[in-house]
Design a protein around this motif. Sequence first.
Motif, mmCIF file in Angstrom:
data_model
loop_
_atom_site.group_PDB
_atom_site.id
_atom_site.type_symbol
_atom_site.label_atom_id
_atom_site.label_comp_id
_atom_site.label_asym_id
_atom_site.label_seq_id
_atom_site.Cartn_x
_atom_site.Cartn_y
_atom_site.Cartn_z
ATOM 1 N N GLY A 185 0.820 -1.210 0.000
ATOM 2 C CA GLY A 185 0.000 0.000 0.000
ATOM 3 C C GLY A 185 0.851 1.255 0.000
ATOM 4 O O GLY A 185 0.555 2.228 -0.703
ATOM 5 N N VAL A 186 1.923 1.247 0.779
ATOM 6 C CA VAL A 186 2.848 2.389 0.810
ATOM 7 C C VAL A 186 3.464 2.584 -0.576
ATOM 8 O O VAL A 186 3.549 3.707 -1.078
ATOM 9 C CB VAL A 186 3.947 2.185 1.881
ATOM 10 N N ILE A 198 -1.792 5.999 6.085
ATOM 11 C CA ILE A 198 -2.890 5.864 5.121
ATOM 12 C C ILE A 198 -3.101 4.396 4.747
ATOM 13 O O ILE A 198 -4.241 3.912 4.692
ATOM 14 C CB ILE A 198 -2.630 6.719 3.863
ATOM 15 N N ALA A 199 -2.021 3.663 4.499
ATOM 16 C CA ALA A 199 -2.137 2.251 4.116
ATOM 17 C C ALA A 199 -2.706 1.413 5.255
ATOM 18 O O ALA A 199 -3.519 0.509 5.024
ATOM 19 C CB ALA A 199 -0.782 1.707 3.685
ATOM 20 N N LEU A 200 -2.295 1.694 6.497
ATOM 21 C CA LEU A 200 -2.823 0.941 7.636
ATOM 22 C C LEU A 200 -4.309 1.223 7.844
ATOM 23 O O LEU A 200 -5.082 0.313 8.152
ATOM 24 C CB LEU A 200 -2.025 1.255 8.901
ATOM 25 N N VAL A 201 -4.716 2.462 7.668
ATOM 26 C CA VAL A 201 -6.145 2.808 7.788
ATOM 27 C C VAL A 201 -6.924 2.189 6.629
ATOM 28 O O VAL A 201 -8.000 1.614 6.834
ATOM 29 C CB VAL A 201 -6.332 4.341 7.840
ATOM 30 N N ARG A 224 -8.622 -3.570 1.372
ATOM 31 C CA ARG A 224 -7.656 -4.560 1.885
ATOM 32 C C ARG A 224 -7.317 -5.584 0.816
ATOM 33 O O ARG A 224 -6.163 -5.976 0.664
ATOM 34 C CB ARG A 224 -8.214 -5.255 3.119
ATOM 35 N N ARG A 225 -8.324 -6.018 0.056
ATOM 36 C CA ARG A 225 -8.066 -7.008 -1.001
ATOM 37 C C ARG A 225 -7.218 -6.429 -2.132
ATOM 38 O O ARG A 225 -6.463 -7.143 -2.768
ATOM 39 C CB ARG A 225 -9.377 -7.540 -1.561
ATOM 40 N N LEU A 226 -7.311 -5.121 -2.359
ATOM 41 C CA LEU A 226 -6.528 -4.490 -3.417
ATOM 42 C C LEU A 226 -5.068 -4.297 -3.036
ATOM 43 O O LEU A 226 -4.179 -4.435 -3.872
ATOM 44 C CB LEU A 226 -7.125 -3.123 -3.771
#
Length: 93
Positions: A33-34, A78-81, A89-91
């Motif tokens: 995500g990061v 942002i990624a954790l949220v 989450r699936r993406l």
Amino acid sequence: MLTSLAVFAAARSWAPKRLSTARLRQLGGATFGVFLIHPLLLFPIQRALSLPDTHVISRTVVWAVPLACLVFAATTVIALVAARIPFVRRLIS
């Protein structure tokens, strides 16, 4: 590239005492995500602050290190949220 190698070398010798295995797994899960989000913050900030896009190392290090730390911290949050939202989450996982 040199900064990435330096961070990797430093991280190999770092033994976190306050982070649990579960917390490290959570942070590890946020890395993709990061990776996806960081350009969305990095480039607009770079343009807004009129930071130079140069290959001169001495000029770049002065602003790049603090900016990289800022962008890393912000995109990690942002990624954790975002990972708490099932579809997102699936993406990113």
